[in-house]
Write an enzyme that holds these catalytic residues in place. Structure first.
Site, short mmCIF file in Angstrom:
data_model
loop_
_atom_site.label_atom_id
_atom_site.label_comp_id
_atom_site.label_asym_id
_atom_site.label_seq_id
_atom_site.Cartn_x
_atom_site.Cartn_y
_atom_site.Cartn_z
N LYS A 158 69.16 48.19 58.91
CA LYS A 158 69.15 49.18 59.98
C LYS A 158 68.43 48.64 61.22
CE LYS A 158 69.33 53.01 56.65
NZ LYS A 158 68.63 54.24 56.15
N TYR A 188 77.88 58.28 57.38
CA TYR A 188 76.93 59.29 56.86
C TYR A 188 77.57 60.66 56.76
CZ TYR A 188 73.10 55.91 57.14
OH TYR A 188 72.27 54.83 56.96
N PHE A 221 68.06 66.43 59.25
CA PHE A 221 67.63 65.13 59.78
C PHE A 221 68.76 64.35 60.43
CE2 PHE A 221 68.54 64.38 55.22
CZ PHE A 221 69.44 63.33 55.30
N ARG A 232 70.91 48.80 44.76
CA ARG A 232 70.09 50.03 44.94
C ARG A 232 68.69 49.84 44.33
NH1 ARG A 232 71.52 54.48 48.24
NH2 ARG A 232 70.57 55.90 46.71
N THR A 249 64.55 56.15 48.57
CA THR A 249 64.84 56.51 49.96
C THR A 249 63.56 56.65 50.78
OG1 THR A 249 66.80 57.69 49.20
CG2 THR A 249 66.01 58.20 51.43
N ARG A 299 62.22 48.50 50.35
CA ARG A 299 61.52 49.62 51.02
C ARG A 299 60.06 49.71 50.58
NH1 ARG A 299 66.58 53.79 50.18
NH2 ARG A 299 67.70 53.37 52.13
N ASN A 312 63.55 53.29 57.19
CA ASN A 312 63.47 52.67 55.86
C ASN A 312 64.28 51.38 55.71
OD1 ASN A 312 65.94 53.87 55.73
ND2 ASN A 312 65.50 55.18 53.95
N HIS A 324 70.24 50.18 54.23
CA HIS A 324 71.18 51.08 53.55
C HIS A 324 71.92 50.28 52.48
CE1 HIS A 324 74.54 53.90 52.90
NE2 HIS A 324 75.27 52.80 52.83
N GLU A 351 82.80 52.65 52.40
CA GLU A 351 81.94 52.11 53.47
C GLU A 351 82.39 50.72 53.91
OE1 GLU A 351 78.06 52.58 51.66
OE2 GLU A 351 78.08 54.75 51.99
P1 IDP Z 1 69.67 56.47 50.83
O1 IDP Z 1 69.66 55.69 52.12
O2 IDP Z 1 68.55 56.05 49.93
O3 IDP Z 1 71.02 56.47 50.15
P2 IDP Z 1 70.26 59.21 51.63
O4 IDP Z 1 69.74 60.44 50.94
O5 IDP Z 1 71.69 58.88 51.46
O6 IDP Z 1 69.33 57.98 51.20
O7 IDP Z 1 69.92 59.38 53.17
C1 IDP Z 1 70.50 58.51 54.12
C2 IDP Z 1 69.45 58.11 55.13
O8 IDP Z 1 69.08 59.26 55.89
C3 IDP Z 1 68.13 57.62 54.54
O9 IDP Z 1 68.15 56.24 54.20
C4 IDP Z 1 67.17 57.90 55.68
O10 IDP Z 1 67.27 56.89 56.69
C5 IDP Z 1 67.71 59.19 56.22
N1 IDP Z 1 67.04 60.35 55.61
C6 IDP Z 1 67.28 60.91 54.42
N2 IDP Z 1 66.48 61.94 54.17
C7 IDP Z 1 65.70 62.05 55.28
C8 IDP Z 1 64.65 62.96 55.66
O11 IDP Z 1 64.28 63.87 54.93
N3 IDP Z 1 64.08 62.74 56.89
C9 IDP Z 1 64.48 61.73 57.72
N4 IDP Z 1 65.46 60.88 57.40
C10 IDP Z 1 66.05 61.04 56.20
MG MG Z 2 72.82 57.32 50.71
#
Ligand code: IDP
Ligand code: MG
Length: 149
Positions: free
Chosen positions: A9, A49, A57, A85, A91, A102, A112, A115, A126
Site C-alpha cells: 500500500k 474493496y 472506514f 495471509r 488486519t 504487519r 497496515n 494487502h 483481484e
Molecule cells: P485485510 O486487509 O486484513 O483483508 P479487511 O477487513 O479486508 O482486512 O479490510 C481491508 C482494509 O481496510 C484493511 O487492510 C485496512 O487497511 C482497512 N480497514 C479495515 N478495517 C478498518 C478499520 O476499522 N479502520 C480503518 N481501516 C480499516
Molecule cells: Mg480483506
C-alpha cells in the site's frame, strides 16, 4: 499452482518496504509472476474493496489507497493464499504477531502496509482487476525441486 494477489500500500511504498516484502515472499519459496508500480484510479479501488463500500472506514481507506503509488504483485505457490495471509498478519497491526509483515512494520489499522487476497476466489477476482493475462509470466524457480515434496 495457486495464485494470490498482493499489494504494498502507499505507506509501504513511501517507507521503502517493497524490497522487504518481496524478499520475505521470495525467501518463503513463492514465485513472483507479475509486478508493477501504479497509482490506482478510483474505479479499481472500488472494485478491489467492493465488500467494504458501505463500511464507515471506506472513505478514509479510499483516500489512503489513492494517496500515492501502490506496488501490485501476483505470487504463485502451494497454498499461496493462506500462506501469504499468514506472513502478512492480522488486519490490525496491534494484534499482528511478531514475525509477520504487519507485526514487524506497522502500528495503525489504517496504515497496515500490505494487502493480500483472503481466498482463491478473491485472488482470481483481484488479479483480474489489476493484470491482463499476458502480464502473468510463466517460469520455474531452480529450487522448486527441493521446495516441494
Ligand atoms: P485485510 O486487509 O486484513 O483483508 P479487511 O477487513 O479486508 O482486512 O479490510 C481491508 C482494509 O481496510 C484493511 O487492510 C485496512 O487497511 C482497512 N480497514 C479495515 N478495517 C478498518 C478499520 O476499522 N479502520 C480503518 N481501516 C480499516
Ligand atoms: Mg480483506
Amino acid at each position: 499452482m495457486d495464485r494470490t494477489f498482493v499489494m504494498v500500500k502507499p505507506d509501504g511504498v513511501a517507507r521503502g518496504l517493497i524490497g522487504e516484502v518481496i524478499s520475505r515472499l521470495e525467501t518463503k519459496g513463492l514465485r513472483l509472476v507479475a509486478a508493477k508500480l501504479e497509482k490506482l484510479p478510483e474505479k479499481k479501488v472500488m472494485e478491489q474493496y467492493r465488500e467494504h463500500l458501505e463500511k464507515p472506514f471506506f472513505p478514509s481507506l479510499r483516500h489512503y489507497i489513492t494517496s500515492g503509488p501502490v506496488f501490485l504483485m501476483v505470487w504463485e505457490g502451494k497454498n499461496s493464499v493462506p500462506v501469504v495471509r499468514t506472513l502478512v498478519g492480522a488486519t490490525n497491526p496491534a494484534d499482528a504477531a511478531p514475525g509477520t509483515i504487519r507485526g514487524d512494520f506497522a502500528l495503525d489499522i489504517g496504515r497496515n502496509v500490505i494487502h493480500a487476497s483472503d481466498s482463491p476466489e478473491s485472488a482470481h477476482r483481484e488479479i483480474g482487476i489489476h493484470f491482463s493475462q499476458d502480464e502473468l509470466c510463466s517460469y520455474k524457480r531452480v529450487d522448486e525441486s527441493v521446495l516441494y515434496e
